[in-house]
Design an enzyme around this catalytic site. Structure first.
Site, PDB file in Angstrom:
ATOM      1  N   PHE A 111     -24.989  18.812 -29.044  1.00  0.00           N
ATOM      2  CA  PHE A 111     -24.518  20.197 -28.960  1.00  0.00           C
ATOM      3  C   PHE A 111     -24.343  20.731 -30.371  1.00  0.00           C
ATOM      4  O   PHE A 111     -23.509  20.249 -31.122  1.00  0.00           O
ATOM      5  CB  PHE A 111     -23.201  20.257 -28.180  1.00  0.00           C
ATOM      6  CG  PHE A 111     -23.315  19.689 -26.797  1.00  0.00           C
ATOM      7  CD1 PHE A 111     -24.146  20.299 -25.872  1.00  0.00           C
ATOM      8  CD2 PHE A 111     -22.648  18.548 -26.435  1.00  0.00           C
ATOM      9  CE1 PHE A 111     -24.270  19.790 -24.587  1.00  0.00           C
ATOM     10  CE2 PHE A 111     -22.761  18.028 -25.152  1.00  0.00           C
ATOM     11  CZ  PHE A 111     -23.578  18.644 -24.234  1.00  0.00           C
ATOM     12  N   GLU A 113     -24.134  24.157 -32.160  1.00  0.00           N
ATOM     13  CA  GLU A 113     -23.999  25.553 -32.535  1.00  0.00           C
ATOM     14  C   GLU A 113     -24.786  26.497 -31.662  1.00  0.00           C
ATOM     15  O   GLU A 113     -25.002  26.206 -30.496  1.00  0.00           O
ATOM     16  CB  GLU A 113     -24.323  25.750 -34.017  1.00  0.00           C
ATOM     17  CG  GLU A 113     -23.545  24.847 -34.933  1.00  0.00           C
ATOM     18  CD  GLU A 113     -22.037  24.853 -34.703  1.00  0.00           C
ATOM     19  OE1 GLU A 113     -21.376  23.893 -35.106  1.00  0.00           O
ATOM     20  OE2 GLU A 113     -21.494  25.772 -34.098  1.00  0.00           O
ATOM     21  N   ASN A 241     -18.544  21.910 -38.423  1.00  0.00           N
ATOM     22  CA  ASN A 241     -18.579  21.715 -36.968  1.00  0.00           C
ATOM     23  C   ASN A 241     -19.976  21.853 -36.387  1.00  0.00           C
ATOM     24  O   ASN A 241     -20.755  22.702 -36.797  1.00  0.00           O
ATOM     25  CB  ASN A 241     -17.684  22.733 -36.256  1.00  0.00           C
ATOM     26  CG  ASN A 241     -16.222  22.537 -36.598  1.00  0.00           C
ATOM     27  OD1 ASN A 241     -15.841  21.513 -37.130  1.00  0.00           O
ATOM     28  ND2 ASN A 241     -15.415  23.515 -36.301  1.00  0.00           N
ATOM     29  N   CYS A 242     -20.260  21.052 -35.396  1.00  0.00           N
ATOM     30  CA  CYS A 242     -21.462  21.175 -34.572  1.00  0.00           C
ATOM     31  C   CYS A 242     -20.981  21.109 -33.130  1.00  0.00           C
ATOM     32  O   CYS A 242     -21.083  20.076 -32.482  1.00  0.00           O
ATOM     33  CB  CYS A 242     -22.446  20.049 -34.859  1.00  0.00           C
ATOM     34  SG  CYS A 242     -22.932  19.919 -36.579  1.00  0.00           S
ATOM     35  N   VAL A 243     -20.417  22.202 -32.648  1.00  0.00           N
ATOM     36  CA  VAL A 243     -19.771  22.186 -31.340  1.00  0.00           C
ATOM     37  C   VAL A 243     -19.981  23.540 -30.689  1.00  0.00           C
ATOM     38  O   VAL A 243     -20.968  24.203 -30.973  1.00  0.00           O
ATOM     39  CB  VAL A 243     -18.278  21.772 -31.505  1.00  0.00           C
ATOM     40  CG1 VAL A 243     -17.500  22.795 -32.279  1.00  0.00           C
ATOM     41  CG2 VAL A 243     -17.623  21.439 -30.181  1.00  0.00           C
TER      42      VAL A 243
END
Length: 428
Positions: A111, A113, A241-243
């Site tokens: 997941f 971005e 963040n990579c969420v």
């Protein structure tokens, strides 16, 4: 601590053979920027492009958004502790190419971005449809581990913003904003009758590519930390963040934190703004208890009468949010919570994973599960098929005509929990 931010208004971006600003037009040396970024041997290739407000352009998958800036006086240029040597942020003068943004693009893992549409339905939901975006699509060498891959893309975006920001070094700003707050003792003496307010900013720090950095230090490894408000808006905090894209606080949003701006606007008038407590969001119960206890302790030591608490993300961080709320209220400190809701596509599900009777003042940034259909673009920067692996997308989100059907989860900044977005409330 006194900080001046000089805004140089940008009304267009063009690719060129030099980097400069003239009459509000930012020219970017495309080949020079590519060569500069490829000094990092982990980068295989770079694709540079431009997306302007109103163009039928879709950017996907977006990693981060960064505002180009240059330090004029005080501290170091760039992002101290990350792209430059450690130095104090929050003092002196910084020039900003206001209206321009660096948008990093590229696959990482899982997941990862979201989407920015520059026109139409999608543009309504993201604040970055209104910025002139220089997109930096980063292709890394084969074999990098996920965390190294993420770091490579993150650092490339910051360095690109640094490279471009230098164009504002010798220019006269169109507008200068001044942010100044002295010591807690000085401000308390100035405004003895105003309520003392602290901002507690929760940040994703859960590992697995869910990270936030303060002066280059991963926030997951430190206790809640008191910052002068100027430090955050001067580049001390960056996103890793990579969420879920909808409520990710991009680096650009840290640089322009709207809660800080709003509290500054009322400082000395309605409130006495004391500073910012940066609160890590942990995955363990022990971590949540420790962070909430420590946050309340700092607020009490500062003599806070009230705390504004903003969340990043949703799900298990909801418990951190409510822990802080309950403990502050028990200590006699009034709280206002800023969150968003994961309330199901019909809006009828429980909006937060936790609740408390003490949470009587809550601001919602919207429902992350709300479904939108984004019409086909004339041009896609990146990879439109990535929607199937974004939070808020699914296999089948990409329709035959090129439209995207997805939740707001997938749209960068759509439900920002620091209020940096286009959603509002209407009283009926």
């Amino acid at each position: 601590m006194k900080l001046e931010i000089g805004r140089i208004y940008i009304k267009d971006i063009r690719l060129s053979n030099e980097t400069s600003v003239k009459d509000g037009v930012l020219s970017v040396d495309k080949e020079g920027l590519i060569a500069y970024l490829k000094e990092d041997i982990r980068i295989e290739d770079i694709l540079i492009d431009v997306a302007r407000p109103g163009e039928k352009v879709r950017i996907i998958p977006v990693k981060d958004v960064i505002e180009p800036r240059v330090k004029i006086q005080g501290g170091n240029n760039g992002f101290p502790g990350v792209t430059s040597k450690q130095a104090q942020c929050g003092e002196g003068r910084t020039h900003v190419l206001y209206g321009a943004a660096v948008v990093t693009v590229g696959d990482i893992v899982g997941f990862q971005e979201g989407v920015i549409d520059m026109w139409g339905e999608g543009a309504k939901w993201t604040p970055f449809s209104q910025t002139y975006n220089l997109t930096v699509d980063i292709r890394v060498v084969e074999g990098l581990q996920p965390h190294t891959h993420e770091e490579t893309v993150r650092i490339a975006g910051l360095r690109a913003a640094e490279f471009i920001g230098l164009a504002g070094k010798n220019l006269t700003p169109d507008e200068v904003l001044t942010f100044e707050i002295g010591s807690i003792f000085e401000e308390a003496a100035k405004y003895p009758n105003l309520p003392k307010v602290v901002y507690a900013e929760m940040n994703i720090t859960q590992g697995l590519l869910h990270d936030t950095y303060i002066y280059g230090v991963n926030q997951s490894s430190i206790l809640p930390t008191l910052l002068h408000a100027n430090e955050e808006i001067d580049g001390a905090v960056i996103s890793g963040n990579c969420v879920a894209a909808c409520d990710k606080i991009t680096t650009y949003q840290h640089q322009n934190n709207t809660v800080i701006y709003d509290l500054y606007a009322q400082h000395g008038k309605e409130i006495n703004f004391l500073g910012v407590i940066m609160v890590p969001e942990h995955t363990t119960l022990a971590g949540k208890l420790r962070a909430s206890d420590y946050t309340v302790k700092l607020a009490k030591m500062l003599g806070a009468d009230a705390v504004i608490v903003s969340e990043e993300g949703y799900g298990n961080p909801d418990s951190d949010l409510l822990m802080i709320c309950k403990k502050c209220e028990k200590a006699g400190i009034k709280t206002v919570l800023i969150t968003d809701e994961c309330a199901g596509r019909d809006g009828m599900s429980q909006p937060l994973a936790d609740t408390a009777a003490e949470a009587v003042a809550v601001v919602s940034g919207g429902n992350v599960s709300h479904v939108v259909t984004l019409p086909p673009a004339d041009k896609v920067i990146g990879n439109k098929a990535a929607i199937s692996v974004l939070a808020g997308g699914w296999e089948g989100s990409l329709l035959e005509d090129g439209s995207l059907m997805c939740e707001l989860n997938a749209v960068i900044g759509a439900t920002s929990e620091i209020g940096f977005h286009n959603v509002t409330c209407r009283l009926y």
